[in-house]
Motif scaffolding. Structure first.
Motif: not given
Length: 132
Positions: A4-5, A50-60, A79-80, A86-87
């Motif tokens: 979640i962001v 964008c950085r927050a999304i990347e940090e919140a993502d677990d890769g799946k 940002a998206i 893929q993300l």
């Protein structure tokens, strides 16, 4: 788990909503605050989001973004667009009130629900009456 962001024009609002949501979920759920501009002043910053999304993502499992008003929605969309394809496909902006939406999203994500279920539950928060 779905990440979640929280996006707000103010750092204090984004961090406060994040802290409130974290009170109802396990520590391993990623809830990232992305408030204010790069220097912390009033506004929004798509690179910060964008950085927050990347940090919140677990890769799946993906990421839900919950915004406050106006340009925060535009900045979240930008940002998206800046993410890897893929993300990009695993990120959704919720049409929900920031506080109620964050609590609903955190509660549902903590159950291990999938991205679309978390999004749907988050968005139902806008229809919850505050009158008894």
């Amino acid at each position: 788990m779905v990440g979640i962001v929280i996006v707000s024009h103010m750092v204090s609002i984004a961090e406060g909503v994040r802290d409130m949501a974290k009170k109802v979920v396990p520590n391993e759920l990623k809830i990232i605050a992305a408030g204010g501009t790069a220097d912390g002043s009033f506004g929004t910053d798509s690179a910060k989001i964008c950085r927050a999304i990347e940090e919140a993502d677990d890769g799946k499992n993906g990421v839900i973004i919950i915004t406050d008003v106006g340009s925060s929605i535009i900045s979240a969309g930008l940002a998206i667009e800046g993410l890897s394809m893929q993300l990009h496909q695993r990120v959704k902006i919720a049409d929900a009130p920031i506080v109620e939406g964050a609590i609903a999203a955190a509660s549902e994500a903590a159950k291990g629900s999938d991205l679309m279920t978390v999004l749907n539950v988050t968005e139902t928060a806008k229809s919850v009456s505050k009158r008894g």
